[in-house]
Write a protein that holds these residues in place. Sequence first.
Motif, PDB file in Angstrom:
ATOM      1  N   ASP A  69      41.310   9.011  -2.991  1.00  0.00           N
ATOM      2  CA  ASP A  69      40.719  10.233  -2.426  1.00  0.00           C
ATOM      3  C   ASP A  69      41.465  10.683  -1.171  1.00  0.00           C
ATOM      4  O   ASP A  69      41.663  11.881  -0.947  1.00  0.00           O
ATOM      5  CB  ASP A  69      39.243  10.003  -2.054  1.00  0.00           C
ATOM      6  CG  ASP A  69      38.321   9.963  -3.255  1.00  0.00           C
ATOM      7  OD1 ASP A  69      38.645  10.586  -4.288  1.00  0.00           O
ATOM      8  OD2 ASP A  69      37.267   9.311  -3.165  1.00  0.00           O
ATOM      9  N   ALA A  75      35.546   8.096  -0.226  1.00  0.00           N
ATOM     10  CA  ALA A  75      34.749   7.205  -1.070  1.00  0.00           C
ATOM     11  C   ALA A  75      35.603   6.181  -1.792  1.00  0.00           C
ATOM     12  O   ALA A  75      35.280   4.992  -1.812  1.00  0.00           O
ATOM     13  CB  ALA A  75      33.953   8.030  -2.083  1.00  0.00           C
ATOM     14  N   HIS A  76      36.673   6.628  -2.426  1.00  0.00           N
ATOM     15  CA  HIS A  76      37.424   5.777  -3.361  1.00  0.00           C
ATOM     16  C   HIS A  76      38.903   5.696  -2.996  1.00  0.00           C
ATOM     17  O   HIS A  76      39.436   6.577  -2.314  1.00  0.00           O
ATOM     18  CB  HIS A  76      37.348   6.373  -4.779  1.00  0.00           C
ATOM     19  CG  HIS A  76      35.954   6.624  -5.258  1.00  0.00           C
ATOM     20  ND1 HIS A  76      35.413   7.899  -5.352  1.00  0.00           N
ATOM     21  CD2 HIS A  76      34.986   5.766  -5.669  1.00  0.00           C
ATOM     22  CE1 HIS A  76      34.170   7.813  -5.812  1.00  0.00           C
ATOM     23  NE2 HIS A  76      33.884   6.528  -6.002  1.00  0.00           N
ATOM     24  N   HIS A 113      30.822  10.817  -3.438  1.00  0.00           N
ATOM     25  CA  HIS A 113      31.497  11.570  -2.375  1.00  0.00           C
ATOM     26  C   HIS A 113      30.466  12.165  -1.408  1.00  0.00           C
ATOM     27  O   HIS A 113      30.621  12.095  -0.189  1.00  0.00           O
ATOM     28  CB  HIS A 113      32.337  12.702  -2.968  1.00  0.00           C
ATOM     29  CG  HIS A 113      33.552  12.226  -3.694  1.00  0.00           C
ATOM     30  ND1 HIS A 113      34.515  13.079  -4.180  1.00  0.00           N
ATOM     31  CD2 HIS A 113      33.962  10.974  -4.035  1.00  0.00           C
ATOM     32  CE1 HIS A 113      35.466  12.380  -4.776  1.00  0.00           C
ATOM     33  NE2 HIS A 113      35.154  11.103  -4.705  1.00  0.00           N
TER      34      HIS A 113
HETATM   35 ZN   LIG Z   1      36.578   9.703  -5.250  1.00  0.00          ZN
END
Ligand SMILES: [Zn+2]
Length: 282
Positions: A36, A32-33, A147
């Motif tokens: 991660d 997601a980010h 997520h």
């Molecule tokens: Zn994340």
Amino acid sequence: MRFSSPQADIYVPDGSAPEAALSRVTHLCVAAHQDDIEIMAHAGICDALDRPDGGFGGVVVTSGAGSPRSGPYASCTDEQMQTARRHEQREAARVGRYAIQIQLAHPSADVKRAAHPGVAADLAAIFSACSPEVVYLHNPMDRHDTHVAVFRRCLEALRSLSARRRPDRVFGCEVWRDLDWAADADKVALDAGRRPELAGRLLACFESQIAGGKRYDLGTLGRRAANATFHTSHATDRLQGITWALDLLPLLEDGGPGVESYAEERLARFRSDALGRIRAFA
Ligand SMILES: [Zn+2]
């Protein structure tokens, strides 16, 4: 190679064409980010480096907009923060010698919508342009909404591939909420204790997230060590660090369980294990 967001970013550390870089990816993480990937897929980064034909691919789906700002980053605008996080992810890809790093830059709200056309098209393009042996995703029981949404979008994309194009192994990795609780039969120990110096350098790339005092780097390394230590009560530690993951392959099988049934089965085994021990010593 073009993706749907104008802010999408493709970085190939060795300078080759993105299509060629994607085609040599053996280990792919879609997260997601920014950061991660380095928290959940260190085992894959190491596996790719350990093989002469190995290539690690990283995909970050969201833009990093709305991320918390503190310490030296407290006065940054949201745009400045997104730029900083994009740069940090590129730096991690360089340090980890990834084959390719793609940042799709979607707003979280778009990722949370089922079958958002831009998100779906981007993920379909990526999964169609590579043939990874192993794919690392978020797990369906993560505690972070984005997520779980990214996991679901990836699952939709993987399910739409023809059976022969699907990866051999697909892992749902822990980030927000550990997977230590899952039954041993349901979880896989990813060997995340290798290359500790590299692990530290990769996690340190994300200074904007750490600088305010939230030490994701120390938390991640500590969790890997704790997972290895507390895995079995009698054996000496075979691995120096473990990232726990769920085997997601059943979700890709034709006629396999839906995501809810898959989660319910694993929760039922945890429930029965915990309650069984309490009852055994009444
Ligand atoms: Zn994340």
